[in-house]
Write an enzyme that holds these catalytic residues in place. Sequence first.
Site, PDB file in Angstrom:
ATOM      1  N   ASP A   1      28.120  35.955  22.573  1.00  0.00           N
ATOM      2  CA  ASP A   1      27.672  36.740  23.741  1.00  0.00           C
ATOM      3  C   ASP A   1      28.676  37.831  24.092  1.00  0.00           C
ATOM      4  O   ASP A   1      29.005  38.038  25.263  1.00  0.00           O
ATOM      5  CB  ASP A   1      27.473  35.820  24.952  1.00  0.00           C
ATOM      6  CG  ASP A   1      26.603  34.616  24.642  1.00  0.00           C
ATOM      7  OD1 ASP A   1      25.750  34.719  23.760  1.00  0.00           O
ATOM      8  OD2 ASP A   1      26.787  33.564  25.291  1.00  0.00           O
TER       9      ASP A   1
ATOM     10  N   ARG B   1      20.743  36.756  22.493  1.00  0.00           N
ATOM     11  CA  ARG B   1      19.949  35.653  23.036  1.00  0.00           C
ATOM     12  C   ARG B   1      19.826  35.859  24.538  1.00  0.00           C
ATOM     13  O   ARG B   1      20.677  36.508  25.170  1.00  0.00           O
ATOM     14  CB  ARG B   1      20.598  34.304  22.711  1.00  0.00           C
ATOM     15  CG  ARG B   1      22.014  34.131  23.244  1.00  0.00           C
ATOM     16  CD  ARG B   1      22.540  32.737  22.961  1.00  0.00           C
ATOM     17  NE  ARG B   1      23.908  32.548  23.425  1.00  0.00           N
ATOM     18  CZ  ARG B   1      24.490  31.359  23.567  1.00  0.00           C
ATOM     19  NH1 ARG B   1      23.814  30.251  23.288  1.00  0.00           N
ATOM     20  NH2 ARG B   1      25.742  31.273  23.982  1.00  0.00           N
TER      21      ARG B   1
ATOM     22  N   ASP C   1      32.413  36.652  25.188  1.00  0.00           N
ATOM     23  CA  ASP C   1      32.279  37.475  26.407  1.00  0.00           C
ATOM     24  C   ASP C   1      33.270  38.640  26.459  1.00  0.00           C
ATOM     25  O   ASP C   1      33.778  38.988  27.528  1.00  0.00           O
ATOM     26  CB  ASP C   1      32.447  36.615  27.664  1.00  0.00           C
ATOM     27  CG  ASP C   1      31.339  35.592  27.836  1.00  0.00           C
ATOM     28  OD1 ASP C   1      30.380  35.631  27.059  1.00  0.00           O
ATOM     29  OD2 ASP C   1      31.433  34.750  28.743  1.00  0.00           O
TER      30      ASP C   1
END
Length: 571
Positions: free
Chosen positions: A410, A479, A389
Amino acid sequence: LLVVGVAIGVVTFVNKGGGAGGDKTLNSHQKAVESLCASATDKGSCAKTLDPVKSDDPSKLIKAFMLATKDAVTKSTNFTASTEEGMGKNMNATSKAVLDYCKRVLMYALEDLETIVEEMGEDLQQSGSKMDQLKQWLTGVFNYQTDCIDDIEESELRKVMGEGIRHSKILSSNAIDIFHALTTAMSQMNVKVDDMKKGNLGETPAPDRDLLEDLDQKGLPKWHSDKDRKLMAQAGRPGAPADEGIGEGGGGGGKIKPTHVVAKDGSGQFKTISEAVKACPEKNPGRCIIYIKAGVYKEQVTIPKKVNNVFMFGDGATQTIITFDRSVGLSPGTTTSLSGTVQVESEGFMAKWIGFQNTAGPLGNQAVAFRVNGDRAVIFNCRFDGYQDTLYVNNGRQFYRNIVVSGTVDFINGKSATVIQNSLILCRKGSPGQTNHVTADGKQKGKAVKIGIVLHNCRIMADKELEADRLTVKSYLGRPWKPFATTAVIGTEIGDLIQPTGWNEWQGEKFHLTATYVEFNNRGPGANPAARVPWAKMAKSAAEVERFTVANWLTPANWIQEANVTVQLGL
């Protein structure tokens, strides 16, 4: 009779004298409500909300809906406070932190709703030119409530809070749907709401007029003042081309005169960035300009929502570095949102020539280097380093150019309309067995909102530590974090580290079935479409991805900044 209305079906007949025709009956009210709620995700809730409003005037009905939404968010805020109070001594540090954060973002939602109602005024017909901005604020209202739930790790508390704010989320969602129907109708009819009342339907324009109406002759946004353009252009190494390097190179004050100077050696007004931010005025119509001299500043920095229009610049992305190590995995009382080294809650933030880091490492799990909640963020020549993140593009409209961003899981994620252009994206080596995902978009609503991540003319590569293992450590373009996740990769060089399938599913979910993943005109060994997952679209023509250009994705202002950087409005 002149037909005045929009394609959602709310039609009022007005005669030449301006008087209303037709019977002012309950039936007309019901028809107006039915038409207005036709676009809502939850039609039953929408109709129930508007039933007490005995009017068939769309302006009055929509304003009543906004006020009802505001009331529902107020109740959600109160519910959060009472939940925190009820938990008392049984509450752990993380639960307290997340509930405090929930209260904060729900207050943000209330503030934005108050602004929306104020901007609407008494007559929606006078708000035509503001409709896109009103819809943008409404999207933020919805996102703030989603943020609250997303940050809760404890399952029981997540369930309690989810139910507690459910009604306000439904109303916020419906409000977005209604405004989307209005703006779509106006676009299709090529007419502004305030023109409708006058009957000025106008002529059919070129297709892109509405999209580019806020740009000047140079293709730059009218909202962005000449003073701001000069600030961005001057905040760099004198004489250097602005595209020098990617997130590297010099910086320095150039010709710009900062409002505040930060220097670790005491040669500035402040030794910490947080002190300089506190010195910036609230609701500032101008710019608070903070020059951060070279050095490593270990601190968490938050730019509060009311401290708007902050511009930070440094001496280079590897010279001026803001770093911290807060993480969900290693720091008690921390949520994803609260882990950010720099947290921008306000609108109009700009940054240039700065490095942002979160050094918690792969064991820290979620550990954000830079999080933006505010609308209209513009970032040039900066660097973002972390693992999971790293870059949390959480809300609003955001534009990044010539940046470096590195991470593992991510590491570009959020719920905003974001374009990253001409940048270097580096996958790192995480924990053993860990899989890399470049993006994780969090769009929860369908076509009614413009949310998604666009990577345009970038390079996606392995960093030095991953290079030797890049073919064994699995890396994907992204994703789907939420059901309607949207990501486009355009004109980008994709290294061989990316799996042939390109994209991955979110474990335990079927979000990929409703997500939107698009690739166009990419190059490199990782761009081969032959083995791509069937739910990713390999666009064949520019027309298929035109909506993801800067000019279209970041409307209505389009936010192209001069800043000595060549900006591509189109493909």
